[in-house]
Design a protein around this motif. Structure first.
Motif, short mmCIF file in Angstrom:
data_model
loop_
_atom_site.label_atom_id
_atom_site.label_comp_id
_atom_site.label_asym_id
_atom_site.label_seq_id
_atom_site.Cartn_x
_atom_site.Cartn_y
_atom_site.Cartn_z
N ASN A 55 -64.56 -18.46 -48.12
CA ASN A 55 -65.74 -19.07 -48.73
C ASN A 55 -65.49 -19.36 -50.21
O ASN A 55 -65.88 -20.42 -50.71
CB ASN A 55 -66.95 -18.16 -48.56
CG ASN A 55 -68.23 -18.85 -48.94
OD1 ASN A 55 -68.37 -20.05 -48.72
ND2 ASN A 55 -69.15 -18.11 -49.50
N MET A 56 -64.85 -18.45 -50.92
CA MET A 56 -64.55 -18.67 -52.33
C MET A 56 -63.64 -19.89 -52.50
O MET A 56 -63.85 -20.71 -53.39
CB MET A 56 -63.90 -17.44 -52.95
CG MET A 56 -64.84 -16.29 -53.17
SD MET A 56 -66.12 -16.65 -54.37
CE MET A 56 -65.15 -16.64 -55.85
N LYS A 57 -62.65 -20.01 -51.64
CA LYS A 57 -61.74 -21.15 -51.72
C LYS A 57 -62.49 -22.45 -51.45
O LYS A 57 -62.30 -23.45 -52.15
CB LYS A 57 -60.61 -20.97 -50.70
CG LYS A 57 -59.55 -22.02 -50.79
CD LYS A 57 -58.41 -21.74 -49.83
CE LYS A 57 -57.35 -22.81 -49.96
NZ LYS A 57 -56.24 -22.59 -49.02
N LYS A 58 -63.39 -22.43 -50.48
CA LYS A 58 -64.18 -23.61 -50.15
C LYS A 58 -65.08 -24.00 -51.32
O LYS A 58 -65.18 -25.18 -51.67
CB LYS A 58 -65.01 -23.33 -48.90
CG LYS A 58 -65.75 -24.55 -48.38
CD LYS A 58 -66.40 -24.28 -47.05
CE LYS A 58 -67.65 -23.47 -47.24
NZ LYS A 58 -68.46 -23.37 -46.00
N LEU A 59 -65.70 -23.03 -51.95
CA LEU A 59 -66.57 -23.31 -53.09
C LEU A 59 -65.78 -23.85 -54.28
O LEU A 59 -66.24 -24.73 -54.99
CB LEU A 59 -67.34 -22.06 -53.50
CG LEU A 59 -68.43 -21.62 -52.53
CD1 LEU A 59 -69.03 -20.29 -52.98
CD2 LEU A 59 -69.50 -22.67 -52.41
N GLN A 60 -64.58 -23.31 -54.50
CA GLN A 60 -63.74 -23.80 -55.59
C GLN A 60 -63.34 -25.25 -55.35
O GLN A 60 -63.35 -26.05 -56.28
CB GLN A 60 -62.50 -22.93 -55.75
CG GLN A 60 -62.80 -21.58 -56.36
CD GLN A 60 -61.59 -20.67 -56.38
OE1 GLN A 60 -60.58 -20.95 -55.73
NE2 GLN A 60 -61.69 -19.57 -57.10
#
Length: 59
Positions: free
Chosen positions: A14-19
């Motif tokens: 999720n963090m990678k997707k948000l970044q």
């Protein structure tokens, strides 16, 4: 313990997707002020061209 691992993996994903989502689309190395000025100049040129077409292209 797999449940904790799944939670960590989901958080990382999720963090990678948000970044990726929050990435700046134009990475031209300009500061915000320089980009704003460049955009304003492009808009002035575009408006001048539209005005010229409007005045010169009448029937």
């Amino acid at each position: 313990m797999t449940r904790g691992n799944q939670r960590d993996l989901a958080r990382e994903k999720n963090m990678k997707k948000l970044q990726e989502k929050n990435k700046v689309h134009r990475d031209d190395g300009l500061s915000a002020a320089a980009r704003k000025e460049a955009d304003a100049e492009k808009m002035r040129q575009k408006q001048a061209a539209a005005e010229a077409r409007k005045n010169g292209g009448g029937s």
